[in-house]
Design a protein around this motif. Structure first.
Motif, PDB file in Angstrom:
ATOM      1  N   SER A   1     -53.423  65.620  92.075  1.00 20.55           N
ATOM      2  CA  SER A   1     -54.838  65.995  92.097  1.00 20.55           C
ATOM      3  C   SER A   1     -55.589  65.158  93.135  1.00 20.55           C
ATOM      4  N   TYR A   2     -56.611  65.760  93.708  1.00 19.45           N
ATOM      5  CA  TYR A   2     -57.351  65.150  94.823  1.00 19.45           C
ATOM      6  C   TYR A   2     -58.841  65.394  94.622  1.00 19.45           C
ATOM      7  N   VAL A   3     -59.626  64.389  94.968  1.00 22.07           N
ATOM      8  CA  VAL A   3     -61.078  64.584  94.992  1.00 22.07           C
ATOM      9  C   VAL A   3     -61.560  64.343  96.415  1.00 22.07           C
TER      10      VAL A   3
ATOM     11  N   ILE B   1     -59.204  69.221  93.787  1.00 17.26           N
ATOM     12  CA  ILE B   1     -58.117  70.182  94.041  1.00 17.26           C
ATOM     13  C   ILE B   1     -56.884  69.732  93.268  1.00 17.26           C
ATOM     14  N   ILE B   2     -56.256  70.660  92.553  1.00 16.54           N
ATOM     15  CA  ILE B   2     -54.999  70.359  91.858  1.00 16.54           C
ATOM     16  C   ILE B   2     -53.924  71.256  92.461  1.00 16.54           C
TER      17      ILE B   2
ATOM     18  N   ASP C   1     -70.078  60.135 105.463  1.00 17.08           N
ATOM     19  CA  ASP C   1     -69.718  59.322 104.294  1.00 17.08           C
ATOM     20  C   ASP C   1     -68.652  60.000 103.427  1.00 17.08           C
ATOM     21  N   GLN C   2     -67.854  60.859 104.033  1.00 12.74           N
ATOM     22  CA  GLN C   2     -66.763  61.524 103.287  1.00 12.74           C
ATOM     23  C   GLN C   2     -65.871  60.480 102.599  1.00 12.74           C
ATOM     24  N   MET C   3     -65.476  60.776 101.350  1.00 17.25           N
ATOM     25  CA  MET C   3     -64.524  59.906 100.635  1.00 17.25           C
ATOM     26  C   MET C   3     -63.422  60.777 100.060  1.00 17.25           C
ATOM     27  N   ILE C   4     -62.197  60.255 100.151  1.00 17.93           N
ATOM     28  CA  ILE C   4     -61.036  61.003  99.661  1.00 17.93           C
ATOM     29  C   ILE C   4     -60.329  60.184  98.591  1.00 17.93           C
ATOM     30  N   TYR C   5     -59.975  60.822  97.496  1.00 19.94           N
ATOM     31  CA  TYR C   5     -59.154  60.179  96.464  1.00 19.94           C
ATOM     32  C   TYR C   5     -57.912  61.061  96.304  1.00 19.94           C
TER      33      TYR C   5
ATOM     34  N   VAL D   1     -62.039  66.256  82.704  1.00 18.85           N
ATOM     35  CA  VAL D   1     -60.994  66.841  83.560  1.00 18.85           C
ATOM     36  C   VAL D   1     -59.878  65.821  83.768  1.00 18.85           C
ATOM     37  N   TRP D   2     -60.260  64.561  84.005  1.00 22.21           N
ATOM     38  CA  TRP D   2     -59.256  63.514  84.230  1.00 22.21           C
ATOM     39  C   TRP D   2     -58.320  63.426  83.015  1.00 22.21           C
ATOM     40  N   SER D   3     -58.902  63.457  81.785  1.00 15.41           N
ATOM     41  CA  SER D   3     -58.077  63.361  80.565  1.00 15.41           C
ATOM     42  C   SER D   3     -57.087  64.522  80.481  1.00 15.41           C
ATOM     43  N   MET D   4     -57.562  65.716  80.800  1.00 14.98           N
ATOM     44  CA  MET D   4     -56.646  66.861  80.731  1.00 14.98           C
ATOM     45  C   MET D   4     -55.534  66.743  81.780  1.00 14.98           C
TER      46      MET D   4
END
Ligand SMILES: C[S@@+](CC[C@H](N)C(=O)[O-])C[C@H]1O[C@@H](n2cnc3c(N)ncnc32)[C@H](O)[C@@H]1O
Length: 254
Positions: A214-216, A246-247, A224-228, A201-204
């Motif tokens: 885009s967000y993860v 999410i895109i 322990d929530q983590m946000i990118y 998915v990252w490559s696309m």
């Protein structure tokens, strides 16, 4: 003619033999406070509380979310649902769980607590279908909950969609062409179960210049929530099962 006392006692003994009801409640994405008032009321009123058993002896997500609200007298009924694709194994597990629930219903109302919402890719659907197949007379109720994409958007502080924007939810990704089609159609795309396909998915997203949009969110609303937010620097994230992506496709429909 029966006396009122006899009638009342007959009614009482008949109602004793009537099975309880099954109520599926969505308990939200993890934070115990993200349960609805209605779900909490159903939860606390039921003598028997079922939920998906956790893995490797750990409590499951729904079980953890409700643990604050359970009362000592409530009977707990963990049910096993395997994480496999094999339809025959899954059906057998749903039937076993439905049998356990039906048996418990002979002793009173049963609440089934499920993470997120109970009609959004939820085990409750299969459990209720299996129960009703075997016991069409069973009474089943459903109380909705907050599903993970909505919780993730709130955690990110972004709107998921606005105005006339379209939303696509991909529950699992088996072919990259499906993601490509979703990105061409919708302004917001949510990928569930993204952990196993994250690298592709990252490559696309890189090819389509969408990494910045885009967000993860991993373990949304849990301690322990983590946000990118913006994935340019995260080509090889190792994510747990309870993560989503999410895109927000920019510069299209408002
Ligand atoms: C089978 S779906 C269940 C969806 C659930 N019924 C709901 O309403 O959100 C499981 C997927 O939902 C997503 N998910 C569920 N809870 C999550 C959370 N707290 N944080 C991030 N993703 C979550 C993950 O993508 C996971 O692989």
């Amino acid at each position: 003619m029966k006396s009122p006392a006899l009638e009342a006692s007959l009614e009482a003994s008949l109602s004793q033999h009537r099975p309880g009801r099954l109520c599926g409640i969505g308990v939200g994405p993890g934070d115990p406070e993200l349960i609805t008032v209605k779900a909490l009321r159903r939860l606390q009123a039921a003598p028997i509380v079922a939920f998906p058993a956790g893995l490797r002896g750990e409590p499951g997500v729904a079980q953890s979310a409700i643990s604050t609200w359970l009362q000592p007298h409530q009977q707990q009924l963990p049910l096993t649902f395997p994480y496999v694709q094999d339809e025959a194994i899954l059906k057998a597990a749903w039937k076993t769980a439905a049998d356990q629930v039906w048996q418990a219903m002979q002793n009173g109302d049963v609440v089934f607590a499920s993470e997120g919402d109970i009609s959004f890719y939820s085990t409750f659907t299969y459990l209720a279908q299996s129960l009703l197949q075997q016991h069409p007379e069973a009474q089943v109720e459903a109380v909705p909950g907050i599903c993970s994409p909505l919780a993730a958007a709130a955690a990110l502080g972004i709107p998921l969609t606005v105005r006339s924007q379209r939303l696509a939810v991909l529950p699992a990704l088996y072919q990259m062409a499906t993601l490509e089609a979703a990105l061409a159609w919708a302004e917001a795309v949510v990928l569930l179960k993204v952990s196993s396909v994250y690298a592709q998915v990252w490559s696309m997203l890189q090819q389509q210049q969408l990494l910045e949009h885009s967000y993860v969110v991993k373990h949304a609303t849990r301690p322990d929530q983590m946000i990118y937010a913006g994935l340019k620097d995260w080509p090889d994230l190792k994510l747990p099962y309870f993560s989503l992506l999410i895109i927000r496709v920019p510069h299209r429909r408002p």
